[in-house]
Design an enzyme around this catalytic site. Structure first.
Site, PDB file in Angstrom:
ATOM      1  N   TYR A   1      42.389  30.172  28.959  1.00 48.87           N
ATOM      2  CA  TYR A   1      42.700  31.150  28.017  1.00 48.87           C
ATOM      3  C   TYR A   1      43.431  30.016  26.685  1.00 48.87           C
ATOM      4  O   TYR A   1      43.297  30.034  25.125  1.00 48.87           O
ATOM      5  CB  TYR A   1      43.523  31.770  27.568  1.00 48.87           C
ATOM      6  CG  TYR A   1      42.585  33.084  28.591  1.00 48.87           C
ATOM      7  CD1 TYR A   1      41.413  33.805  27.827  1.00 48.87           C
ATOM      8  CD2 TYR A   1      42.348  33.072  29.801  1.00 48.87           C
ATOM      9  CE1 TYR A   1      40.966  34.682  28.704  1.00 48.87           C
ATOM     10  CE2 TYR A   1      41.375  34.287  30.348  1.00 48.87           C
ATOM     11  CZ  TYR A   1      40.156  35.008  30.432  1.00 48.87           C
ATOM     12  OH  TYR A   1      40.214  36.219  30.822  1.00 48.87           O
TER      13      TYR A   1
ATOM     14  N   HIS B   1      32.069  36.993  23.280  1.00 51.61           N
ATOM     15  CA  HIS B   1      31.545  36.474  24.271  1.00 51.61           C
ATOM     16  C   HIS B   1      30.248  36.163  24.028  1.00 51.61           C
ATOM     17  O   HIS B   1      29.456  35.693  24.656  1.00 51.61           O
ATOM     18  CB  HIS B   1      32.398  36.879  25.689  1.00 51.61           C
ATOM     19  CG  HIS B   1      33.165  36.296  26.419  1.00 51.61           C
ATOM     20  ND1 HIS B   1      33.245  35.410  26.262  1.00 51.61           N
ATOM     21  CD2 HIS B   1      34.886  36.962  26.697  1.00 51.61           C
ATOM     22  CE1 HIS B   1      34.784  34.365  26.847  1.00 51.61           C
ATOM     23  NE2 HIS B   1      35.572  36.233  27.466  1.00 51.61           N
TER      24      HIS B   1
ATOM     25  N   GLU C   1      35.869  30.969  27.425  1.00 52.23           N
ATOM     26  CA  GLU C   1      37.066  31.360  26.861  1.00 52.23           C
ATOM     27  C   GLU C   1      37.835  30.995  26.343  1.00 52.23           C
ATOM     28  O   GLU C   1      38.571  31.499  25.637  1.00 52.23           O
ATOM     29  CB  GLU C   1      37.768  31.413  28.358  1.00 52.23           C
ATOM     30  CG  GLU C   1      37.956  32.292  29.756  1.00 52.23           C
ATOM     31  CD  GLU C   1      37.372  33.809  29.364  1.00 52.23           C
ATOM     32  OE1 GLU C   1      37.541  34.120  27.481  1.00 52.23           O
ATOM     33  OE2 GLU C   1      36.505  34.482  30.088  1.00 52.23           O
TER      34      GLU C   1
ATOM     35  N   HIS D   1      37.398  40.480  21.139  1.00 52.61           N
ATOM     36  CA  HIS D   1      37.733  39.062  22.120  1.00 52.61           C
ATOM     37  C   HIS D   1      36.402  39.370  23.038  1.00 52.61           C
ATOM     38  O   HIS D   1      35.546  38.200  22.993  1.00 52.61           O
ATOM     39  CB  HIS D   1      38.779  38.646  23.458  1.00 52.61           C
ATOM     40  CG  HIS D   1      38.464  38.258  24.702  1.00 52.61           C
ATOM     41  ND1 HIS D   1      39.508  36.266  24.687  1.00 52.61           N
ATOM     42  CD2 HIS D   1      37.576  37.890  25.311  1.00 52.61           C
ATOM     43  CE1 HIS D   1      38.779  36.472  25.769  1.00 52.61           C
ATOM     44  NE2 HIS D   1      38.440  37.051  26.010  1.00 52.61           N
ATOM     45  N   GLU D   2      36.179  40.477  23.460  1.00 50.58           N
ATOM     46  CA  GLU D   2      34.706  40.655  23.775  1.00 50.58           C
ATOM     47  C   GLU D   2      33.626  40.439  23.393  1.00 50.58           C
ATOM     48  O   GLU D   2      32.542  39.676  23.805  1.00 50.58           O
ATOM     49  CB  GLU D   2      34.722  42.211  25.224  1.00 50.58           C
ATOM     50  CG  GLU D   2      35.428  42.190  26.071  1.00 50.58           C
ATOM     51  CD  GLU D   2      36.120  41.379  26.887  1.00 50.58           C
ATOM     52  OE1 GLU D   2      34.769  40.138  27.368  1.00 50.58           O
ATOM     53  OE2 GLU D   2      36.841  41.581  27.401  1.00 50.58           O
TER      54      GLU D   2
HETATM   55 ZN   LIG Z   1      37.084  36.347  27.994  1.00 53.75          ZN
END
Ligand SMILES: [Zn+2]
Length: 480
Positions: free
Chosen positions: A419, A338, A357, A334-335
């Site tokens: 999310y 980003h 997000e 996930h990160e």
């Molecule tokens: Zn995030």
């Protein structure tokens, strides 16, 4: 970011299933931040000089500039940017203030500037320009400042083992179609919005300190008990660091990008490295090539799961265990996503949090699909994304997704709307336009808004241009 509520859910799923550095003046119209700062570990203070070389790229003539002073959000106990339930987690040793002091500001190193510190919790610095600044003109000013870190285990502060230095220096507010964006540091979400800039940082730390940061180390000098590190970062929208004297470091290479893992335990530290490498590999293929030379995943005294910064992500140290190994992988995936959706393609995370997000969360589901197969991705999606949202919507009103962070009632609403429903929008879109067009949308959105800030409208325009259809109705129905 990916927070702790998710960790609980995902666990359930798993059980069931200044040397060389120079500002590239003249070549670019990006702002350059030149810093010469020193970290005092005894007092947890960073002090020094920040020179900002700003060029007005907007048609509007500017009389003043605004910068965020995010550390001041940590000054007063009753105003800290954490929800009530989080305070104990964030301050395990009790509250002490964090803040930033501005000693003085000068133009071109001589003329004293007139400025005001204002706004909620004094989080905004307004500098009066000596003369009007029209498009294409530049102004250079130097801020003499001191930052006190709080004993907080969030993005900004220190814990037992690591020091998190993020959103710590005066950073220019974004001037966009709606004017200056001077939003305060909200307790929910990632309340940031910034323009891509260049950074030249000269950092002095105690000799034994290991520093993970945005950018690349250009040079390092040790004298007596101190170490000075020259760091250069180009085309990034923020500059963050995590430090610890106890960090171990492992590194690998993927597609010419150096991936680094900073950790305390070899077994999980090397696993984190592999997850980061796998994620970069897939996103390079699926979205577009990562344009930086280095990316670091950092085990941190960070209680909130994970948090993204350019070239660096903080990962909660609690995830580096056997029982949390899937959570560690999911949060790193996930990160890392980003890095593309937030880092390279930015957006206003205060007003349109769903855009980065939702896209990041859905890209993470696609990572699962890439490495674990369609069935695994589908069951995860049904469980933690649509399943969670459907539960939420049974007892809550389905509200607009486009609202500012201050309008969300709590983490539950924020997580479900931003999310979960956010990821559902992209899942539905993929179903609607098909696999091939969906990838084209990702590629085009990435190419067109690389190093820029995009809006929901911009994303819809990309979808329309790729599909040759008007998808406004589809988005209208989901977003409002
Ligand atoms: Zn995030």
């Amino acid at each position: 970011m990916r927070g702790k509520k998710f960790i609980l859910i995902a666990t359930a799923v798993i059980i069931t299933a200044l040397a060389v550095y120079f500002a590239p003046f003249g070549k670019t119209n990006l702002t350059t931040y030149i810093m010469d700062v020193k970290y005092d570990d005894t007092n947890k203070v960073i002090s020094g000089l920040e020179t900002v070389d700003f060029i007005n790229t907007d048609d509007t003539v500017l009389n003043q500039l605004y910068l965020h002073l995010y550390p001041n959000a940590f000054k007063e106990k009753d105003k800290i940017p954490f929800t009530k339930e989080e305070v104990e987690l964030a301050y395990p040793y009790g509250f002490k203030p964090g803040y930033i002091d501005i000693k003085n500001i000068t133009f071109e190193g001589k003329k004293m500037a007139s400025y005001k510190i204002e706004g909620e919790s004094q989080q905004i610095l307004r500098i009066q320009l000596p003369e009007k600044l029209s498009k294409g003109n530049r102004i250079k000013f130097t801020i003499d400042f001191k930052v006190q870190l709080p004993p907080a285990t969030g993005r900004f502060g220190y814990g037992e083992k690591t020091v998190q230095v993020a959103n710590w220096y005066p950073i220019l507010s974004v001037y966009d179609k709606k004017g200056w964006n001077n939003d305060p540091y909200y307790a929910l979400g990632d309340p940031f919005y910034s323009d891509v800039s260049n950074y030249n940082v000269k950092l002095t730390v105690p000799r034994n300190m290991v520093v993970a940061s945005t950018g690349m180390v250009k040079d390092e000098k040790i004298y007596n008990n101190q170490k000075t590190i020259m760091i250069n970062a180009e085309n990034v929208r923020d500059f963050a660091m995590v430090m610890s004297p106890d960090f171990k470091v492992a590194e690998t290479d993927i597609d010419g990008i150096k991936v680094k893992s900073y950790y305390f335990n070899d077994e999980y530290g090397t696993k984190a490295l592999k997850f980061a490498k796998d994620a970069v590999k897939f996103y390079n293929e699926f979205i577009g090539k990562y344009p930086y030379k280095q990316y670091s995943v950092v085990q941190s005294d960070f209680y909130l799961g994970g948090m993204e910064y350019p070239n660096l992500v903080m990962i909660s140290k609690s995830l580096y265990t056997k029982n949390n190994i899937f959570n560690l992988e999911y949060v790193i995936a996930h990160e890392t996503a980003h890095q593309w959706w937030y880092g390279i393609v930015g957006n206003n995370e205060v007003k349109e949090a769903w855009l980065d997000e939702g896209l990041t969360e859905y890209t993470t589901i696609m990572y699962i699909e890439r490495y674990y197969g369609k069935a695994a991705a589908e069951s995860l999606y049904n469980y933690i994304i649509s399943g969670e949202f459907n539960k939420y919507i049974k007892v809550n009103k389905d509200e607009s997704m486009i609202k500012t962070l201050g309008q969300f009632k709590g983490w539950n609403e924020y997580t479900n709307i931003v999310y979960n429903k956010g990821a559902m929008v992209f899942h539905q879109l993929r179903g609607l336009i098909g696999e091939k067009k969906f990838k084209e949308v990702m590629n085009k959105y990435y190419d067109e808004y690389k190093y820029k800030n995009a809006t929901t409208e911009d994303f819809i325009d990309v979808v329309d241009s790729v599909t040759g259809k008007d998808t406004g109705g589809f988005f209208q129905e989901w977003l409002n």
